[in-house]
Enzyme design. Structure first.
Site, PDB file in Angstrom:
ATOM      1  N   CYS A 169       0.833  -1.206   0.000  1.00 45.52           N
ATOM      2  CA  CYS A 169       0.000   0.000   0.000  1.00 45.52           C
ATOM      3  C   CYS A 169       0.868   1.258   0.000  1.00 45.52           C
ATOM      4  O   CYS A 169       1.839   1.350   0.754  1.00 45.52           O
ATOM      5  CB  CYS A 169      -0.914  -0.021   1.225  1.00 45.52           C
ATOM      6  SG  CYS A 169      -1.837   1.510   1.486  1.00 45.52           S
ATOM      7  N   CYS A 216       0.821   5.217   3.255  1.00 44.53           N
ATOM      8  CA  CYS A 216       1.654   5.690   4.361  1.00 44.53           C
ATOM      9  C   CYS A 216       3.128   5.642   3.958  1.00 44.53           C
ATOM     10  O   CYS A 216       3.543   4.773   3.192  1.00 44.53           O
ATOM     11  CB  CYS A 216       1.447   4.828   5.610  1.00 44.53           C
ATOM     12  SG  CYS A 216      -0.199   4.986   6.358  1.00 44.53           S
ATOM     13  N   GLN A 223     -10.870  19.209   6.836  1.00 42.51           N
ATOM     14  CA  GLN A 223      -9.669  18.574   7.361  1.00 42.51           C
ATOM     15  C   GLN A 223      -9.959  17.140   7.779  1.00 42.51           C
ATOM     16  O   GLN A 223     -10.968  16.866   8.422  1.00 42.51           O
ATOM     17  CB  GLN A 223      -9.129  19.367   8.550  1.00 42.51           C
ATOM     18  CG  GLN A 223      -8.534  20.708   8.184  1.00 42.51           C
ATOM     19  CD  GLN A 223      -7.215  20.576   7.431  1.00 42.51           C
ATOM     20  OE1 GLN A 223      -6.512  19.586   7.538  1.00 42.51           O
ATOM     21  NE2 GLN A 223      -6.891  21.603   6.649  1.00 42.51           N
ATOM     22  N   CYS A 261      -0.381  22.960   2.854  1.00 43.92           N
ATOM     23  CA  CYS A 261      -0.210  21.517   3.034  1.00 43.92           C
ATOM     24  C   CYS A 261       0.980  20.998   2.250  1.00 43.92           C
ATOM     25  O   CYS A 261       1.171  19.779   2.161  1.00 43.92           O
ATOM     26  CB  CYS A 261      -1.486  20.767   2.640  1.00 43.92           C
ATOM     27  SG  CYS A 261      -1.967  21.015   0.917  1.00 43.92           S
TER      28      CYS A 261
END
Length: 416
Positions: A78, A81, A249, A373
């Site tokens: 994945c 992360c 958010q 961001c």
């Protein structure tokens, strides 16, 4: 083609979830490694200037290394992360180093950065209140692998909020869907936004918890199929409505944390005139409007039609606040905005750009608050602000996306 294997000594962190190493004079961007480690890495991409690689064996581990809590994390798995193999403290240190490096390299600003923890995530898990899954042709849900269209099917996501996981979306097959987004609000509302494949209808399965069902028609347009599709979010004593998959958010503590940071920098006073650019559903505009009072004024600009509708509803009890639809690039001129005491900007990841920076500095504001961001586009824009006479007064950074490389920054700029 067999992957080339390299033995590397890993150097400093780089923006995007990488660390930097060198091999035969070329830069190697390595994932799943930490600074100071010695690793065996498989090359995943090669260009004339650099290589990309995954660390598949750690010969000398960093003291900051931990076993990733998620079974789907790791090389070739994945891609959601970046730092599951690092302690929470180390993750924040890595993000601080990235922000400092971007400021130094792109804006010539030397500054020590501390990335602050945001309340609401235990051990960096269970925080993401909006999770978008990709669907395989058979309807199984998962996430894209890093820099790939391949989908890693999952039965649970550890960074997803428990109220997202309560829906049980990953346990179902979504025939005809290309993507499924599950949203859980701070007030207990839930929604599932389904994007159909071209010329296909979606068979929505029974879910484990109640949720509105919306069909994504593209370009941010959703149509309720079950329920209203409007979620309510609570920040302090104020409630905000957010329609469909509109922007909010994703960390449960981020909205209040960022609002507090913005207002502490903006320091609105009664009677002042404030702009909230890229205002979304009106989070910052509401705080500014309460600060300037009825003798002041707040003007918000937002390009997304549904967000403008939500913002107007959210600010209806604040007559000093006005929200209009438009792109900042043209709307400031169209609405003949020539000055402001305070300017707050919260642009997308692409940042402001030189022309918008120049237009904002022409407003001669006493303080500009920039919410970002992406530290790279923030640093680039800060350099342009500097060219126009606005310097960085202060900056705070927040770990609003644990386990990932993303970091949220709030910067205060002032003339001179």
């Amino acid at each position: 083609m067999e992957q080339a294997s390299l033995e590397l000594t890993v150097g400093p962190v780089a923006h995007g979830g990488w660390c930097v190493a060198r091999h035969d004079g070329r830069v190697v961007f390595v994932r799943h490694a930490l600074p100071g480690e010695r690793v065996i890495a498989h090359v995943t991409e090669e260009t004339t200037r650099f290589l990309r690689a995954d660390a598949v064996q750690v010969l000398e581990p960093s003291p900051d290394r931990v076993v990733p809590p998620c079974p789907y994390a790791g090389p070739g798995r994945c891609g959601g992360c970046d730092w599951q193999h690092a302690t929470q403290e180390a993750q924040r240190g890595l993000k601080a180093a990235v922000v400092a490096e971007q400021l130094s390299r792109l804006a010539g600003i030397e500054r020590e950065i501390v990335v602050e923890e945001v309340p609401g995530a235990k051990d960096g898990l269970g925080w993401r209140t909006r999770v978008q899954f990709a669907a395989r042709p058979g309807g199984e849900l998962g996430f894209r692998r890093h820099r790939s269209h391949d989908i890693e099917v999952v039965d649970a996501c550890l960074i997803a909020h428990p109220e997202v996981e309560a829906v049980g979306a990953e346990q179902r097959e979504w025939q005809g869907a290309s993507a499924v987004e599950v949203i859980a609000s701070s007030t207990g509302d839930r929604a599932v936004v389904v994007r159909p494949r071209p010329r296909r209808s979606v068979a929505v399965p029974d879910l484990d918890a109640p949720a509105s069902i919306l069909l994504d028609q593209g370009k941010g347009h959703t149509v309720p199929r079950k329920g209203s599709g409007v979620l309510r979010e609570q920040v302090g004593d104020r409630e905000f409505r957010v329609a469909g998959s509109g922007f909010w958010q994703v960390h449960p503590g981020a909205a209040e944390t960022l609002l507090d940071a913005v207002l502490s920098y903006a320091a609105p006073e009664p009677g002042e005139w404030a702009l909230d650019l890229y205002c979304g559903v009106g989070l910052f505009a509401a705080g500014l409007a309460e600060g300037v009072g009825e003798q002041g004024a707040v003007f918000g600009l937002e390009s997304e039609a549904s967000a403008v509708r939500d913002a107007r509803a959210n600010l209806r009890d604040l007559p000093q606040a006005r929200v209009e639809r438009g792109r900042v690039e043209e709307a400031l001129d169209r609405f003949q905005i020539e000055r402001a005491d305070i300017v707050v900007v919260d642009p997308p990841r692409s940042g402001l750009g030189r022309d918008v920076v120049h237009r904002i500095t022409s407003l001669d504001s006493s303080r500009i608050v920039y919410v970002s961001c992406d530290p790279a586009t923030l640093a680039r824009d800060l350099a342009w602000f500097g060219d126009d006479g606005y310097g960085l007064v202060d900056l705070r950074a927040f770990d609003a996306f644990p386990m990932t490389h993303h970091v949220e920054c709030v910067a205060l700029l002032a003339r001179g």
